[in-house]
Design a protein around this motif. Sequence first.
Motif, PDB file in Angstrom:
ATOM      1  N   ASP A 211      22.804  15.856  46.966  1.00  0.00           N
ATOM      2  CA  ASP A 211      23.599  16.976  46.450  1.00  0.00           C
ATOM      3  C   ASP A 211      24.085  16.755  45.023  1.00  0.00           C
ATOM      4  OD1 ASP A 211      23.328  18.312  48.841  1.00  0.00           O
ATOM      5  OD2 ASP A 211      25.338  17.829  49.586  1.00  0.00           O
ATOM      6  N   ASN A 212      24.206  15.491  44.602  1.00  0.00           N
ATOM      7  CA  ASN A 212      24.929  15.232  43.358  1.00  0.00           C
ATOM      8  C   ASN A 212      24.173  14.524  42.238  1.00  0.00           C
ATOM      9  OD1 ASN A 212      27.944  16.017  43.849  1.00  0.00           O
ATOM     10  ND2 ASN A 212      27.321  14.972  45.730  1.00  0.00           N
ATOM     11  N   ILE A 213      23.254  13.612  42.548  1.00  0.00           N
ATOM     12  CA  ILE A 213      22.744  12.751  41.466  1.00  0.00           C
ATOM     13  C   ILE A 213      21.770  13.449  40.524  1.00  0.00           C
ATOM     14  CG2 ILE A 213      23.120  10.633  42.769  1.00  0.00           C
ATOM     15  CD1 ILE A 213      20.113  10.532  43.317  1.00  0.00           C
ATOM     16  N   THR A 214      21.204  14.595  40.928  1.00  0.00           N
ATOM     17  CA  THR A 214      20.295  15.294  40.011  1.00  0.00           C
ATOM     18  C   THR A 214      20.839  16.648  39.564  1.00  0.00           C
ATOM     19  OG1 THR A 214      19.024  16.269  41.844  1.00  0.00           O
ATOM     20  CG2 THR A 214      18.272  14.147  40.993  1.00  0.00           C
ATOM     21  N   LYS A 215      22.138  16.830  39.651  1.00  0.00           N
ATOM     22  CA  LYS A 215      22.724  18.055  39.112  1.00  0.00           C
ATOM     23  C   LYS A 215      22.533  18.091  37.595  1.00  0.00           C
ATOM     24  CE  LYS A 215      26.319  19.314  42.466  1.00  0.00           C
ATOM     25  NZ  LYS A 215      27.787  19.461  42.687  1.00  0.00           N
ATOM     26  N   PRO A 216      22.124  19.224  37.038  1.00  0.00           N
ATOM     27  CA  PRO A 216      21.881  19.302  35.598  1.00  0.00           C
ATOM     28  C   PRO A 216      23.106  18.928  34.776  1.00  0.00           C
ATOM     29  CG  PRO A 216      21.008  21.236  36.716  1.00  0.00           C
ATOM     30  CD  PRO A 216      21.825  20.488  37.734  1.00  0.00           C
ATOM     31  N   GLY A 217      22.894  18.027  33.828  1.00  0.00           N
ATOM     32  CA  GLY A 217      23.953  17.666  32.898  1.00  0.00           C
ATOM     33  C   GLY A 217      25.029  16.756  33.447  1.00  0.00           C
ATOM     34  N   VAL A 218      24.848  16.226  34.664  1.00  0.00           N
ATOM     35  CA  VAL A 218      25.866  15.361  35.271  1.00  0.00           C
ATOM     36  C   VAL A 218      25.446  13.904  35.119  1.00  0.00           C
ATOM     37  CG1 VAL A 218      27.091  14.747  37.388  1.00  0.00           C
ATOM     38  CG2 VAL A 218      26.556  17.144  36.901  1.00  0.00           C
TER      39      VAL A 218
END
Length: 272
Positions: A211-218
Amino acid sequence: MRTLTIIVSLMCMALSVSAAKADRRVAFVVGNGAYKNVAQLPNPPIDAKAMASTLRNVGFEVIEGSNLTRDQMTEKLLDFGRKAQGSDIAVFYYAGHGIAVSGTNYLLPIDADIKSEMDVKLGAAINVDLTLDQTMGDAKVKLVFLDACRDNPFAAKIKSNSATRSVNVGSGLAEMKSGEGTLIAFATGPGQTALDGQEGNNSPFTRALIDNITKPGVEIQQAMTSVRAQVNEETHKGQLPWGHTNLIGAVYLNQAPTTQVANAAPTATAAP
């Protein structure tokens, strides 16, 4: 004005493609669940498949496997080690049984039949420290995700066959320190056990990673903060992921186009 917008969008796309080509990414993704000598785990192969897909979507070459024997794991690790040499980002993801013996962590192939500490140290299990050093040692950025903090299924056997001396056998995995350019993340804290999740679904830790490690710009460390919060909430504070990091720059697995335009360069890691 509309023409200018289209031109800018095309520039963003071109820079993104250029960065992806220059940014070499390799991942090892394995989920072991069909154990032959201890209770099986239904979800690790599902976790691994989902993680492999997630990483491929952001440009990783993935060496993937499920329900691997000792020989099969070794073969996959050798392939990963060859391809990860000099890579910009190398990811190591494992879901399944893992054990800690005398402060060292080991991952368990599905054919592991461990009766003593000697079995562990002479090759029945995969030494995590040695494996990471040999396969990812010269990658610029090294990200390690271990969803292997279940109960040690061989603990009683190891202890009963080590009556002549004291052997420290952990119920979960032992603490590890990361070297330069490395982030290590565990499903839960040292010596604690993690949940496998509902059968046929992802574990809480893997679901939060996806859910989190490939969020754009994160940035990855910001993403891991969100991972911890999500797992803590989902398990009603019963499980809190733990990690150690020595990253020396910002790392993005899915960088936002605006940041790519600003940097106009590959960004596996950027200067702090």
